[in-house]
Design a protein around this motif. Structure first.
Motif, PDB file in Angstrom:
ATOM      1  N   ASP A 127      46.114  62.127  75.012  1.00 47.10           N
ATOM      2  CA  ASP A 127      46.764  60.819  75.104  1.00 47.10           C
ATOM      3  C   ASP A 127      48.010  60.852  75.986  1.00 47.10           C
ATOM      4  O   ASP A 127      48.416  59.823  76.530  1.00 47.10           O
TER       5      ASP A 127
ATOM      6  N   GLN B 282      46.464  59.934  79.081  1.00 48.86           N
ATOM      7  CA  GLN B 282      45.651  58.720  79.029  1.00 48.86           C
ATOM      8  C   GLN B 282      46.456  57.440  78.834  1.00 48.86           C
ATOM      9  O   GLN B 282      46.246  56.455  79.563  1.00 48.86           O
ATOM     10  N   ASP B 283      47.361  57.420  77.876  1.00 51.14           N
ATOM     11  CA  ASP B 283      48.033  56.175  77.520  1.00 51.14           C
ATOM     12  C   ASP B 283      48.836  55.570  78.669  1.00 51.14           C
ATOM     13  O   ASP B 283      48.725  54.367  78.939  1.00 51.14           O
TER      14      ASP B 283
ATOM     15  N   SER C 177      40.689  56.381  72.155  1.00 53.66           N
ATOM     16  CA  SER C 177      40.801  55.773  73.478  1.00 53.66           C
ATOM     17  C   SER C 177      40.656  54.255  73.391  1.00 53.66           C
ATOM     18  O   SER C 177      41.409  53.502  74.035  1.00 53.66           O
TER      19      SER C 177
ATOM     20  N   SER D 246      43.810  52.952  71.830  1.00 51.33           N
ATOM     21  CA  SER D 246      44.908  52.943  72.803  1.00 51.33           C
ATOM     22  C   SER D 246      44.792  51.752  73.743  1.00 51.33           C
ATOM     23  O   SER D 246      45.776  51.050  74.012  1.00 51.33           O
TER      24      SER D 246
END
Length: 408
Positions: free
Chosen positions: A50, A53-54, A108, A111
């Motif tokens: 994350d 990713q975030d 995911s 998020s």
């Protein structure tokens, strides 16, 4: 119907937040045969994913503002697929890699939906004013807490209705169906024109006061992350009240939900910072009180659940609203900033699991079995004393924040 739709979408997302951390340790250890230490490591590794990713999700939402409807549908679709897959897993040699893959899908999707919902605060508010943003936050967090209550009690309800085992397989299907319903019901709100701002930089975030709020969010999330992760263990094995775990969990989140409008109104009258400084000492007192409870302390723990739940409502409505107001006043792109905010919150949950679960395993604690005094002491220390220390640190940090103007 704008704000009720915001509440509904938030309710869907909340089912993948704290309730997943409440149910996952028990599901993984009992149904999949995965140790607490291994589970803590898995969650920490996913949070490292994350880390990359975030912020990228936030950047993508700001880069393509016209695609917000498709982002919203993708998030709901990921939850609709992920929940039945997760709670349909069975023990076996491939249980760990399967769990990792499904959790990556679920987190995911979570998020994407969370960053979109919070980052589009100025879009979803009827007006981009501090007062209206606080109103939006109240509806959003009320939806979040409704989702937490919903996901927390559904397994027990399904078992009462005849679901097999602990009701987890039916639980996954229920949450998946709810995600599909929400995707259809909330489509109109994502067709509103997107309100965007200036690109982010470290300097602009610092000047807006957002970096200080991010730091506070991480410190302040750790206590509730610990208590959420260990709640069922504490009730069942320390207090010896397994039959009351579900009702106590509902009481906790119900008090949080009922308190949200009160905290939002108070924040509008006296300012968010002053309201936060009222709520935090109450949380510290509740954490401290839990340390003195012994087996059978139902009434005492019910009071603690009510007080700590109410203070959680303050955290959930005030801090994201303060962050959103700071970004809006500075004219900054909010989605990329909330990508960082989302990671900060999930990092706190993962750190809590990664630190507490291996510690308890090291001290000999085993869920659902007869534990030694040493193991139960470690459980009380992790559930009550450590959150009290962390919340005190968050309170000290909050004292250093600049005072906010009331938003009435």
């Amino acid at each position: 119907m704008l704000y009720p739709r915001v509440s509904l979408y938030a309710m869907m997302l909340a089912s993948a937040g704290i309730p997943l951390y409440v149910h996952l340790p028990q599901f993984a250890s009992v149904n999949l045969g995965i140790g607490l230490g291994a589970l803590g490591a898995i969650l920490l590794v996913i949070r490292l994913f994350d880390l990359i990713q975030d912020p990228l999700i936030g950047w993508a939402i700001d880069r393509w503002p016209g695609a917000q409807l498709w982002f919203a549908l993708a998030a709901a679709g990921g939850l609709a697929v992920g929940f039945p897959l997760l709670f349909g897993l069975t023990s076996g040699p491939l249980a760990v890699p399967k769990l990792v893959l499904v959790l990556l899908l679920l987190f995911s999707a979570y998020s994407l939906g969370m960053i979109l919902l919070y980052g589009r605060s100025a879009t979803l508010a009827k007006q981009s004013t501090p007062r209206e943003l606080m109103t939006l936050a109240a509806f959003r967090e009320a939806g979040m807490l409704s989702g937490v209550i919903f996901a927390a009690i559904v397994p027990a309800v399904l078992v009462a209705l005849g679901a097999a085992g602990q009701g987890y397989a039916a639980f996954g299907l229920t949450l998946g169906g709810f995600a599909l319903f929400t995707a259809a019901a909330t489509r109109p709100m994502w067709k509103r024109p997107a309100v965007t701002g200036q690109p982010l930089s470290a300097m602009s975030l610092t000047q807006a006061g957002a970096v200080r709020l991010l730091s506070l969010a991480v410190i302040n999330s750790l206590p509730v992350a610990l208590t959420s992760t260990l709640f069922l263990f504490f009730v069942e094995d320390r207090l010896n009240l397994p039959a009351y775990a579900g009702p106590l969990l509902v009481l906790f989140f119900l008090c949080a939900g009922l308190s949200v409008p009160l905290w939002a109104r108070l924040g509008q009258r006296i300012g968010a910072k002053q309201t936060l400084l009222i709520a935090m000492p109450l949380a510290i007192a509740s954490f401290a009180g839990a340390a003195f409870l012994g087996p059978g302390s139902l009434l005492g723990f019910a009071v603690i659940c009510a007080v700590s739940g109410a203070t959680l409502g303050a955290d959930m409505v005030l801090l994201p609203a303060m962050f959103s107001i700071a970004l809006t006043r500075a004219g900054l792109n909010a989605s990329a900033a909330f990508g960082i905010w989302s990671f900060a919150g999930k990092l706190a949950l993962a750190l809590a699991a990664a630190l507490a679960l291996p510690l308890l395993e090291q001290q000999g604690y085993q869920p659902g079995t007869k534990n030694s005094p040493q193991a139960l002491f470690a459980l009380s220390l992790s559930y009550a004393v450590l959150p009290c220390v962390l919340k005190t640190a968050a309170f000290a940090f909050a004292l250093t924040l600049p005072s906010e103007r009331a938003t009435q």
